[in-house]
Design an enzyme around this catalytic site. Structure first.
Site, mmCIF file in Angstrom:
data_model
loop_
_atom_site.group_PDB
_atom_site.id
_atom_site.type_symbol
_atom_site.label_atom_id
_atom_site.label_comp_id
_atom_site.label_asym_id
_atom_site.label_seq_id
_atom_site.Cartn_x
_atom_site.Cartn_y
_atom_site.Cartn_z
ATOM 1 N N THR A 1 69.908 -35.705 151.025
ATOM 2 C CA THR A 1 70.330 -36.973 151.107
ATOM 3 C C THR A 1 69.654 -37.807 149.900
ATOM 4 O OG1 THR A 1 71.434 -36.917 153.143
ATOM 5 C CG2 THR A 1 70.694 -39.186 152.181
ATOM 6 N N THR B 1 67.122 -33.285 154.973
ATOM 7 C CA THR B 1 66.512 -33.349 156.330
ATOM 8 C C THR B 1 67.100 -31.995 157.187
ATOM 9 O OG1 THR B 1 68.183 -34.795 156.963
ATOM 10 C CG2 THR B 1 66.149 -35.808 156.096
ATOM 11 N N ASP B 2 68.308 -31.715 156.851
ATOM 12 C CA ASP B 2 69.154 -31.022 158.005
ATOM 13 C C ASP B 2 68.365 -29.509 158.243
ATOM 14 O OD1 ASP B 2 70.840 -32.889 158.333
ATOM 15 O OD2 ASP B 2 72.521 -32.002 157.204
ATOM 16 N N SER C 1 71.101 -29.777 152.284
ATOM 17 C CA SER C 1 70.396 -28.772 153.051
ATOM 18 C C SER C 1 71.266 -27.878 153.800
ATOM 19 C CB SER C 1 69.078 -29.465 153.635
ATOM 20 O OG SER C 1 69.270 -29.967 154.718
HETATM 21 N N1 ASP Z 1 72.913 -33.747 155.347
HETATM 22 C C1 ASP Z 1 71.766 -34.096 154.531
HETATM 23 C C2 ASP Z 1 71.116 -32.794 153.716
HETATM 24 O O1 ASP Z 1 70.223 -32.258 154.632
HETATM 25 C C3 ASP Z 1 70.997 -34.728 155.115
HETATM 26 C C4 ASP Z 1 69.708 -35.321 154.641
HETATM 27 O O2 ASP Z 1 69.162 -34.788 153.525
HETATM 28 O O3 ASP Z 1 69.194 -36.398 155.170
HETATM 29 O O4 ASP Z 1 71.434 -32.278 152.836
#
Ligand code: ASP
Length: 324
Positions: free
Chosen positions: A14, A88-89, A57
């Site tokens: 993200t 973050t995932d 991710s």
């Molecule tokens: N869906 C996103 C990912 O993990 C979430 C993020 O980066 O916060 O790529």
């Protein structure tokens, strides 16, 4: 005076995404250019940028994590520290795999963003600046892989994404933060003493994680057996107990040579072979199930991939895991 050389490795997430009104939040290729021009970073260190990937991710997988570990190992020779931007995932898993594999004393710091670049109050720029400051700080050396989000420093081994949307999502529920990124300086309150290192160039990807639920039977364990899993992590109840209906499948897995490791589905705490009733941890241990200590399921699965990749021998891995 700027004297540290920091490499930022971008992988996507993200932090590198924007809203596209037709399809939703998606990766775009402006991130690296924006990073280069980011004024707050100029006085922190000599910064170079390397694009490893630009993926969400959920598209990161253990093979790519291993590849990333190899890139870091190679690149860190020329730098004082490395920052890795990531979604973050699955950040917890990538950061922990690198924590186990990398032996460098130099700082390797993961960061990310909960909000895309189209949102109000975006957290990405602040998190990157924080991560660069931590990577450029001598106090960060010899602390394993670190995660910097929301002005906090956590150990990769213990950090958990606890909230699906909030910017203070990354927390270490068991032991707390290592330190803070304050406006005047980076402050460490404690060091990581569990410095587990399992350097390897190979991992074993066929490791499953199964969460126990009340009344559950052995169907998922049977599926793992069918797909020839090399190890199964069972996120069991409390101190490490399972349902009666799971026992035959667990026994079958152990008899077939699959490593079965118990961790707890609770938020924090160790498992322990103490309950002697059927399906209790002590009984499970008596027929070859291994107690996995305080590691949570996601992390134990990564550790087994690394251990099995390195040793390629279930006997050595079983022996290794006795120390949990
Ligand atoms: N869906 C996103 C990912 O993990 C979430 C993020 O980066 O916060 O790529």
């Amino acid at each position: 005076m700027i004297n540290k050389r920091i490499l930022i490795i971008t992988t996507g997430g993200t932090i590198a995404m924007k809203m596209n009104s037709d399809i939703g939040i998606v990766p775009n290729d402006e991130f690296i250019d924006r990073l280069k021009e980011f004024p707050q970073m100029r006085n922190l260190a000599h910064i170079e940028i390397y694009e490893f990937a630009n993926i969400p991710s959920p598209h990161m997988d253990p093979a790519k994590m291993m590849e990333l570990a190899k890139v870091v190992e190679q690149k860190i020779i020329e730098f004082d520290g490395i920052v890795i931007t990531h979604g973050t995932d699955t950040l917890e898993e990538t950061a922990y795999m690198l924590d186990l594999i990398l032996v460098t004393p130099k700082p390797v710091v993961f960061t990310a963003a909960m909000r895309s670049n189209s949102e109000l109050g975006l957290d990405g720029p602040r998190n990157i600046v924080g991560a660069v400051r931590v990577a450029a700080d001598d106090k960060s050396c010899n602390n394993g892989v670190l995660v910097v989000m929301n002005d906090e420093i956590d150990a990769a081994r213990d950090v958990v994404k606890t909230d699906s949307g909030k910017t203070d999502s990354f927390v270490t529920p068991s032991y707390g933060i290592l330190g803070n990124v304050d406006p005047d300086k980076v402050v460490f309150y404690r060091n990581t003493i569990l410095k587990e290192k399992i350097p390897t160039v190979k991992i074993e990807e066929n490791v499953d994680l199964i969460k126990c639920t009340s009344g559950m039977d052995g169907r998922f364990i049977k599926a793992s057996i069918k797909y020839k899993a090399k190890a199964i992590v069972l996120e069991a109840f409390g101190r490490g107990n399972v349902t009666l209906k799971m026992i035959p499948a667990i026994k079958e897995a152990v008899e077939k040579g699959i490593i079965v490791v118990i961790v707890s589905r609770t938020y924090t705490g160790r498992v322990l072979a103490e309950y002697g009733y059927e399906g209790g941890g002590k009984e499970l241990q008596s027929f070859g199930v291994i107690m996995g200590g305080d590691l949570k399921g996601l992390k134990m699965r990564i550790k087994l991939m690394v251990l099995l990749g390195k040793y390629n021998d279930p006997k050595i891995v079983r022996e290794y895991l006795k120390n949990n």
